[in-house]
Design an enzyme around this catalytic site. Structure first.
Site, PDB file in Angstrom:
ATOM      1  N   TYR A   1     -10.654  -4.561   3.219  1.00 23.79           N
ATOM      2  CA  TYR A   1      -9.743  -4.183   4.301  1.00 23.79           C
ATOM      3  C   TYR A   1     -10.559  -4.011   5.579  1.00 23.79           C
ATOM      4  CZ  TYR A   1      -5.909  -1.447   6.511  1.00 23.79           C
ATOM      5  OH  TYR A   1      -4.918  -0.985   7.337  1.00 23.79           O
TER       6      TYR A   1
ATOM      7  N   GLU B   1       0.850  -1.181   0.000  1.00 21.75           N
ATOM      8  CA  GLU B   1       0.000   0.000   0.000  1.00 21.75           C
ATOM      9  C   GLU B   1       0.892   1.239   0.000  1.00 21.75           C
ATOM     10  OE1 GLU B   1      -2.601  -0.150   3.367  1.00 21.75           O
ATOM     11  OE2 GLU B   1      -3.901  -1.660   2.469  1.00 21.75           O
TER      12      GLU B   1
ATOM     13  N   ASP C   1      -5.837   8.505  10.360  1.00 22.56           N
ATOM     14  CA  ASP C   1      -4.474   8.090  10.694  1.00 22.56           C
ATOM     15  C   ASP C   1      -4.041   8.612  12.052  1.00 22.56           C
ATOM     16  OD1 ASP C   1      -3.756   6.701   8.268  1.00 22.56           O
ATOM     17  OD2 ASP C   1      -3.875   8.647   7.281  1.00 22.56           O
TER      18      ASP C   1
END
Length: 277
Positions: free
Chosen positions: A174, A49, A60
């Site tokens: 994911y 990725e 994040d």
């Protein structure tokens, strides 16, 4: 069948769990990013990725936020990330997922992005903040250009939304191991295993688990119930800690190899993917 799907078929055939490292484009610089892509493939990555730096990466944790900030200060753009892929493709054939927030992609242009990403050698695009209810046109554009649209699912994702994602996703799904942002953690939450089970009840796509995986033991733990483990913050943290050392790339490669060193998984891992491009 896409290269990513072929990769998971090969993994299943050989009885191995997949390893998916994440790095941020332009951290610490673009030349090193290209070398890191090559090194991670050689270290045993099954898929890589590549994160597009963004000014407001709300999903994040602080490690990847700092990486994005440094890359942006250096003027790194989405175009630069695609150029890194183009250059690395001369040396590796491991599938690459472009990992981004939607804003940079929207500014670049959806159709233009699909065309340019395919040309560069990208295999899939994962947009962290694009909900399935608004993603149909985007997913169709990617599929028209033979790119897999990859989606995130979380323990808090409703069954209805899981079903919508299962219909639109390609390549793999994911699964976020916990609610919250990226970052290393001591234990893999039980929610992750339950989420994988829920996804598999609705889709036959492979499931990769990420967010918080930072040790070899955690990688092995994920392999027991999912198809692949994604390691992001732990690798980005290594890059940040080592800095501009001449042996940065080598040391990051060694760290990646340590994550997948396991007596349980005996099959050979190498930089050349058995699913040929």
């Amino acid at each position: 069948m896409s290269l990513i799907r072929q990769t998971f078929v090969e993994l299943k055939r050989s009885g191995r769990g997949g390893f998916i490292p994440f790095i941020t484009a332009g951290h610490p610089d673009l030349a090193t990013t290209e070398l890191l892509l090559i090194e991670l493939a050689a270290a045993g990555a099954d898929i890589i990725e590549l994160g597009v730096p963004f000014s407001d990466p709300v999903a994040d944790g602080e490690v990847i936020q700092r990486a994005s900030e440094r890359a942006l200060r250096n003027g790194v753009t989405l175009r630069d990330a695609l150029t890194c892929v183009t250059h690395s493709r001369q040396h590796i054939d491991v599938p690459i997922v472009l990992f981004s927030y939607f804003n940079p992609l929207l500014q670049f242009g959806e159709r233009r992005l699909a065309i340019e990403a395919k040309k560069a050698g990208v295999d899939a695009v994962l947009v962290t903040d694009l909900i399935p209810e608004e993603a149909q046109s985007w997913a169709e554009t990617l599929l028209q250009h033979e790119l897999d649209p990859v989606f995130l699912v979380a323990p808090t994702t409703s069954d209805q939304r899981l079903a919508e994602i299962a219909q639109q996703a390609r390549g793999f799904i994911y699964a976020v191991s916990r609610a919250g942002v990226t970052g290393a953690q001591k234990d893999i939450a039980d929610d992750a295993q339950a989420l994988v089970k829920r996804v598999r009840s609705l889709s036959d796509l492979p499931v990769a688990v990420g967010f918080g995986i930072s040790t070899a033991e955690q990688v092995r733990q994920v392999w027991r119930f999912a198809d692949a483990a994604v390691v992001g913050s732990a690798i980005v943290s290594q890059i940040e800690r080592i800095g501009y050392s001449p042996d940065l790339v080598k040391r990051v490669g060694e760290f990646a190899r340590s994550l997948i060193a396991s007596k349980e998984i005996g099959a050979h891992r190498g930089g050349h993917n058995p699913a040929q491009r």
